[in-house]
Write a protein that holds these residues in place. Structure first.
Motif, short mmCIF file in Angstrom:
data_model
loop_
_atom_site.label_atom_id
_atom_site.label_comp_id
_atom_site.label_asym_id
_atom_site.label_seq_id
_atom_site.Cartn_x
_atom_site.Cartn_y
_atom_site.Cartn_z
N VAL A 53 22.41 63.30 32.70
CA VAL A 53 22.95 63.03 31.39
C VAL A 53 24.12 62.92 31.34
O VAL A 53 25.15 63.55 32.16
CB VAL A 53 22.54 64.50 30.75
CG1 VAL A 53 23.19 64.35 29.11
CG2 VAL A 53 21.30 64.86 30.53
N PRO A 54 24.69 61.59 30.80
CA PRO A 54 26.41 61.42 30.64
C PRO A 54 26.88 62.64 29.92
O PRO A 54 26.58 62.89 28.82
CB PRO A 54 26.33 60.04 30.18
CG PRO A 54 25.06 59.79 29.56
CD PRO A 54 24.15 60.73 30.30
N LEU A 55 28.09 63.16 30.34
CA LEU A 55 28.74 63.88 29.59
C LEU A 55 29.90 63.46 29.03
O LEU A 55 30.69 63.01 29.54
CB LEU A 55 29.07 65.39 30.19
CG LEU A 55 28.03 66.20 30.98
CD1 LEU A 55 28.71 67.11 31.90
CD2 LEU A 55 27.20 66.73 29.88
N LEU A 56 30.19 63.60 27.72
CA LEU A 56 31.54 63.14 26.90
C LEU A 56 32.16 64.28 26.83
O LEU A 56 32.08 65.40 26.61
CB LEU A 56 31.06 62.89 25.53
CG LEU A 56 29.93 61.76 25.34
CD1 LEU A 56 29.71 61.44 23.84
CD2 LEU A 56 30.39 60.50 26.01
N VAL A 57 33.36 63.85 27.51
CA VAL A 57 34.60 65.01 27.60
C VAL A 57 34.76 66.03 26.34
O VAL A 57 34.87 67.35 26.34
CB VAL A 57 35.94 64.62 28.09
CG1 VAL A 57 36.93 65.59 28.25
CG2 VAL A 57 35.67 64.03 29.56
N GLY A 76 31.34 60.33 37.30
CA GLY A 76 30.25 59.15 36.97
C GLY A 76 30.63 58.12 37.96
O GLY A 76 31.86 57.91 38.63
N PRO A 77 29.62 57.17 37.92
CA PRO A 77 29.76 55.87 39.00
C PRO A 77 31.13 55.10 38.60
O PRO A 77 31.47 54.56 39.49
CB PRO A 77 28.44 55.30 38.96
CG PRO A 77 27.98 55.77 37.48
CD PRO A 77 28.52 57.09 37.20
N ASN A 78 31.35 55.15 37.45
CA ASN A 78 32.19 54.04 37.04
C ASN A 78 33.75 54.72 36.81
O ASN A 78 34.58 53.70 36.86
CB ASN A 78 31.94 53.16 35.84
CG ASN A 78 30.52 52.47 35.93
OD1 ASN A 78 30.24 52.07 36.75
ND2 ASN A 78 29.56 52.65 34.73
N SER A 79 33.91 55.79 36.75
CA SER A 79 35.09 56.50 36.16
C SER A 79 35.39 57.89 36.47
O SER A 79 34.22 58.71 36.40
CB SER A 79 35.44 56.27 34.57
OG SER A 79 36.57 56.78 34.36
N SER A 80 36.37 58.36 37.09
CA SER A 80 36.32 59.59 37.35
C SER A 80 36.53 60.45 36.05
O SER A 80 36.31 61.92 36.00
CB SER A 80 37.43 59.93 38.43
OG SER A 80 38.57 59.70 37.53
N GLU A 81 36.82 59.86 34.80
CA GLU A 81 36.90 60.72 33.75
C GLU A 81 35.63 60.68 33.00
O GLU A 81 35.26 61.35 32.23
CB GLU A 81 37.56 59.72 32.78
CG GLU A 81 39.07 59.71 33.11
CD GLU A 81 39.92 58.73 32.21
OE1 GLU A 81 39.58 58.73 31.26
OE2 GLU A 81 41.19 58.40 32.70
N GLN A 82 34.39 60.02 33.50
CA GLN A 82 33.19 59.91 32.82
C GLN A 82 32.40 60.99 33.86
O GLN A 82 32.54 60.85 35.18
CB GLN A 82 32.55 58.64 33.11
CG GLN A 82 30.94 58.95 32.82
CD GLN A 82 30.65 59.28 31.23
OE1 GLN A 82 31.27 58.50 30.43
NE2 GLN A 82 29.75 60.25 31.01
N LEU A 83 31.90 62.12 33.30
CA LEU A 83 30.95 62.92 34.42
C LEU A 83 29.50 62.80 33.98
O LEU A 83 28.90 62.34 33.07
CB LEU A 83 31.32 64.50 33.86
CG LEU A 83 32.83 64.77 33.91
CD1 LEU A 83 33.21 66.30 33.33
CD2 LEU A 83 33.14 64.70 35.46
#
Length: 54
Positions: free
Chosen positions: A10-14, A37-44
């Motif tokens: 599940v992608p997590l929105l900060v 996340g795979p595209n950005s360290s800001e995406q979890l």
């Protein structure tokens, strides 16, 4: 007999992490791990599991 599990990623929105995890938890999902996340360290991305229903 061994338990069987099903998994979800599940992608997590900060700004809504708790709300997202609470929603999945209400459906019986247990948090296993959170990774960048795979595209950005800001995406979890959260990895969740729950016992598979027969």
């Amino acid at each position: 007999m061994a338990k069987k599990w099903e998994y979800a990623t599940v992608p997590l929105l900060v700004h809504a992490t708790k709300q997202i995890l609470d929603t999945w938890g209400e459906d019986g999902w247990e948090l296993v791990q959170v990774v960048p996340g795979p595209n950005s360290s800001e995406q979890l991305v959260a990895y969740l599991k729950r016992e598979k229903q027969a």
